[in-house]
Design an enzyme around this catalytic site. Structure first.
Site, PDB file in Angstrom:
ATOM      1  N   LYS A 106      -3.660  -3.280  -4.335  1.00  0.00           N
ATOM      2  CA  LYS A 106      -3.331  -1.877  -4.091  1.00  0.00           C
ATOM      3  C   LYS A 106      -2.189  -1.440  -5.000  1.00  0.00           C
ATOM      4  CE  LYS A 106      -4.325  -1.554   0.810  1.00  0.00           C
ATOM      5  NZ  LYS A 106      -3.680  -1.409   2.103  1.00  0.00           N
ATOM      6  N   MET A 107      -2.311  -0.263  -5.549  1.00  0.00           N
ATOM      7  CA  MET A 107      -1.276   0.228  -6.439  1.00  0.00           C
ATOM      8  C   MET A 107      -0.018   0.584  -5.653  1.00  0.00           C
ATOM      9  SD  MET A 107      -1.005   0.557  -9.632  1.00  0.00           S
ATOM     10  CE  MET A 107       0.218   1.216 -10.726  1.00  0.00           C
ATOM     11  N   SER A 108      -0.194   0.921  -4.371  1.00  0.00           N
ATOM     12  CA  SER A 108       0.960   1.360  -3.583  1.00  0.00           C
ATOM     13  C   SER A 108       2.007   0.259  -3.480  1.00  0.00           C
ATOM     14  CB  SER A 108       0.512   1.787  -2.187  1.00  0.00           C
ATOM     15  OG  SER A 108      -0.305   0.797  -1.640  1.00  0.00           O
ATOM     16  N   LYS A 109       1.588  -0.991  -3.722  1.00  0.00           N
ATOM     17  CA  LYS A 109       2.550  -2.086  -3.664  1.00  0.00           C
ATOM     18  C   LYS A 109       3.479  -2.076  -4.889  1.00  0.00           C
ATOM     19  CE  LYS A 109       0.683  -5.144  -0.398  1.00  0.00           C
ATOM     20  NZ  LYS A 109      -0.307  -4.248   0.090  1.00  0.00           N
ATOM     21  N   ARG A 110       3.039  -1.418  -5.950  1.00  0.00           N
ATOM     22  CA  ARG A 110       3.829  -1.398  -7.184  1.00  0.00           C
ATOM     23  C   ARG A 110       4.659  -0.133  -7.170  1.00  0.00           C
ATOM     24  NH1 ARG A 110       1.908  -6.071  -9.391  1.00  0.00           N
ATOM     25  NH2 ARG A 110      -0.315  -6.240  -9.126  1.00  0.00           N
TER      26      ARG A 110
END
Ligand code: GLU
Length: 492
Positions: free
Chosen positions: A255-259
């Site tokens: 998931k991009m939200s982790k970055r």
């Protein structure tokens, strides 16, 4: 409550809890494109009721990011509109009015349990049994309520979910979804501090602002049945809902939200702006993360072309990976599409930030030399600096191509100096013809001659095309830098 005579009223409703994220920019873009295409309105609403998560500066960051992208809102903060105010913390009396209506119609009830008590009961009852939870909350004895009221406890207001049947909702991207009502816990509409929750404020505002299409992140999909229940309890028509997919990281796995917006994975609009992306390239890139035309694999769009081609009906449910290689490629394509004067104007802030006191007019003559070569605006700085300041002295080793001696380089520099000193006109074509003629006459490889001159003039081996660069530098500067190189190779 939706306005049948209006083709499209869409809103983006960011919370000032962080910087403008590309996911919010995407929701804004899809709304804006639809509004512009259909002759509707794009509305900006600020959802700032969660005071604890407020981040200083985020509101300005969001507004300036949207403006920089060119996503101008027809109604909202700073521009006003018929359904304002457009900032939720300024709408508290409106929420209280509608809470009273839901209390009066029996769709909502007050509770004197504190948030901590509600959490504890939830834990005790277990996640799997919302109906028992709801009944427990609803059944606080009247005497206990009176006692707490007398002690000054302020109630929160909860929505009363039906216990039987199911709520049938429709997501325009995913189709019909059915939720058994017994699976839904009574949600808080108004907190005891008098502030509404998202569940309530957003539904009231979408209704009062006559929103026809709600585009929002897929994380809100599980809440859709209770939102539909709230809308129905208010007696309003349900807008069309589109839940936009998550972004995945470039590998397509995580998931991009982790970055969180590291330099390697920029996700905030201001970061990408500072990296030298054009707004039109970013919009092109963002548009493609979740949408494509039926006809297939087209990737390059100008903004007018996007307005023409975009269709909410073709937004995909599959999550899109954030592809930075594609962003960079598209940026280069859009840079090449700019009129040279426009590119010059956009380079000014980057040159100034690097310490060069330049104007667009000053940069304009060099733009044709770099327009084909840069993929982002920051790259221009390294290619243009030597036009504006004398570069550090060139390294003698760099000045001397393989198989040539310093003495031979000196002799070539002297010959080039003589060739250029009297050349008329001093333009790129004449310079090229003269230098090629000189190389041939002297039997030196043209590539070697050009390397020597490139390093003498720019102190770099990689620089813009040589003949145009010499013409831009002008005769005086060109000869002065050749003299400097000669001085380096033949110390007095
Ligand atoms: N304020 C909500 C958020 O930032 C907006 C969701 C919506 O568009 O309804 O997630």
């Amino acid at each position: 409550m939706t306005n049948a005579s209006n083709p499209f009223r869409g809103r983006v409703a960011p919370s000032p809890t962080g910087f403008l994220h590309i996911a919010v920019a995407r929701a804004a873009l899809y709304n804006w494109l639809s509004a512009r295409k259909l002759g509707g309105q794009f509305i900006l609403r600020i959802e700032d009721t969660d005071r604890a998560r407020y981040v200083e500066g985020s509101l300005d960051n969001i507004k300036s990011g949207l403006r920089w992208l060119g996503l101008d809102w027809d109604e909202g903060p700073d521009v006003g509109g018929p359904y304002g105010p457009y900032v939720q913390s300024e709408r508290l009396p409106i929420y209280h009015e509608y809470i009273q209506k839901l209390l009066a119609s029996g769709h909502a009830y007050e509770t004197y349990y504190s948030k901590e008590e509600l959490d504890a009961i939830r834990e005790e009852v277990g996640e799997a049994d919302p109906v028992t939870f709801n009944r427990r909350i609803q059944s606080m004895p009247e005497e206990e309520k009176a006692r707490r009221r007398a002690a000054g406890v302020k109630p929160a207001v909860l929505f009363k979910m039906p216990e039987d049947g199911e709520t049938v909702v429709y997501d325009e991207i995913r189709g019909e979804i059915r939720f058994p009502n017994k699976s839904l816990r009574d949600p808080v509409l108004l907190k005891s501090d008098g502030f509404p929750t998202y569940h309530f404020a957003a539904m009231v505002d979408d209704g009062l602002m006559k929103i026809t299409d709600v585009l929002r992140g897929v994380e809100w999909l599980p809440s859709l049945p209770l939102h539909v229940q709230v809308i129905q309890a208010l007696g309003w028509e349900t807008p069309r809902f589109y839940h936009l997919s998550l972004f995945l990281d470039p590998s397509g796995k995580g998931k991009m939200s982790k970055r969180k917006g590291s330099n390697e994975y920029p996700i905030f609009v201001h970061q990408l702006r500072e990296m030298g992306y054009l707004p039109e390239a970013l919009l092109n890139w963002i548009a493609l993360m979740g949408w494509a035309e039926a006809s297939g694999d087209r990737e390059v769009y100008t903004i007018p072309e996007l307005i023409q081609a975009f269709d909410l009906g073709r937004v995909r449910a599959a999550p899109a990976a954030v592809d930075y290689d594609k962003a960079e490629w598209l940026n280069g394509v859009h840079i090449r599409m700019l009129a040279p004067d426009d590119l010059a104007r956009r380079l000014v802030p980057f040159m100034q930030a690097a310490g060069f006191d330049v104007t667009a007019e000053g940069i304009a003559p060099m733009v044709p030399l770099i327009q084909e070569r840069i993929a982002n605006l920051t790259e221009a700085v390294d290619l243009l600096d030597f036009f504006f300041v004398t570069p550090p002295a060139p390294d003698p080793a760099e000045l001397t191509p393989k198989k040539l001696t310093p003495a031979e380089v000196v002799s070539e520099l002297l010959a080039a100096r003589e060739t250029l000193a009297g050349l008329e006109p001093f333009d790129a074509a004449s310079i090229e013809a003269a230098l090629r003629g000189m190389a041939q006459a002297r039997g030196i490889k043209p590539g070697d001659l050009f390397t020597i001159l490139r390093v003498a003039l720019s102190s770099k081996r990689v620089a813009p095309p040589l003949f145009g660069a010499i013409a831009c530098l002008g005769r005086t500067t060109t000869l002065a830098r050749i003299d400097r190189a000669l001085g380096i190779l033949q110390p007095a």
